[in-house]
Design an enzyme around this catalytic site. Sequence first.
Site, PDB file in Angstrom:
ATOM      1  CD  GLU A 124      18.089  18.858 -35.917  1.00 13.37           C
ATOM      2  OE1 GLU A 124      16.889  18.820 -35.590  1.00 13.37           O
ATOM      3  OE2 GLU A 124      18.464  19.013 -37.088  1.00 13.37           O
ATOM      4  CD  GLU A 144      16.322  13.446 -36.530  1.00 10.20           C
ATOM      5  OE1 GLU A 144      16.960  12.485 -36.056  1.00 10.20           O
ATOM      6  OE2 GLU A 144      16.384  14.583 -36.064  1.00 10.20           O
ATOM      7  NE  ARG A 147      10.572   8.292 -34.010  1.00  6.93           N
ATOM      8  CZ  ARG A 147      10.623   7.155 -33.320  1.00  6.93           C
ATOM      9  NH1 ARG A 147      10.206   6.022 -33.868  1.00  6.93           N
ATOM     10  NH2 ARG A 147      11.064   7.126 -32.093  1.00  6.93           N
ATOM     11  N   GLY A 152      16.120  18.587 -39.519  1.00  3.87           N
ATOM     12  CA  GLY A 152      15.655  19.853 -40.102  1.00  3.87           C
ATOM     13  C   GLY A 152      15.930  21.035 -39.212  1.00  3.87           C
TER      14      GLY A 152
END
Length: 270
Positions: A124, A144, A147, A152
């Site tokens: 990101e 992600e 996990r 985000g």
Amino acid sequence: MTSSDFTPIPGLLASLDLLQITQCDAVAHVRLNRPAKRNAISDGLIQQIHSAFLNLPDTVKAVVVSGAGDHFCAGLDLSELVQRDIQAAILHSRMWHAAFDAIQFGRVPVVAVLHGAVVGGGLELAASCQIRVAEDSAYFGLPEGQRGIFVGGGGSVRIPRLMGTARMTDLMLTGRVYDADEGDRYGLVQYRVPTGEGLAKGIALARKMAGNAPMSAFAVMHALPRIVEQSPGEGLFTEALMAAAASNTPEAQDRLRAFLDGRAGKVVKS
Ligand code: 1HE
């Protein structure tokens, strides 16, 4: 100009202990400096990244971002992912958005030099930079999904615009990891270089970008990504406004005159 010519920028930027920020001429080098934690982005680090990009000296005209150690960035510091209530979790994500917006929509263009893991929030971060250079060792993932969380740090907005929604969906749902060649082929990076040559390439690109007229750089960084989101009619009108503003700067007039007088470089294939 090589990386050894860079010297620390004194003052506030020197106090950001999770970063190493140096400058040579008009180029700043911001290095993530938590190698023992694979440059995982803690709350402290995201705040320091934000602060660094808000406080670049006026003499800086382009930035190189890299990571210390064997990896660019392991993403969110998972040790800090404590139970937050919904509002706190929204604000945490918004803190990342503010930091990465300060990169993408800042004053100067940014090159990310990528090696090793470029995963989760690390991808990101890279996606918020204008230019990405990948060394052979770079690999890209969005763990992600594994996990039990979601991107985000602006990933759902920026990453599909680089490689497409279907590919991002694949990485998140299956845990697929792209190597440097795949990252290149699928649009995550614009440049591929051998291991150890990323920083030199990043610095060379930053030097070129630092030489652009500020209004041209502004137009590319701030107008272009917005125009592509507009309808064609609105985009064309915004383009006309931006083109008129850019061409009416003294710097543009000087550069156009220099070309017509035979004093400026021609377009050559490198
Ligand atoms: C970490 C982190 C981290 C390493 N948060 N501590 N990101 C991930 O799911 C990626 C998780 N990390 C890894 O898969 C691997 O660490 C790497 C492939 C990046 C590197 O492997 P390696 O073998 O070089 O290092 P390591 O032994 O796994 O890690 C070294 C240390 O860094 C170790 O701590 P130590 O105290 O035991 O030495 C690790 O715990 C620590 N470490 N990565 C915390 N990410 C805004 S939303 C964004 C959401 C996300 O980014 S999700 C993706 C999170």
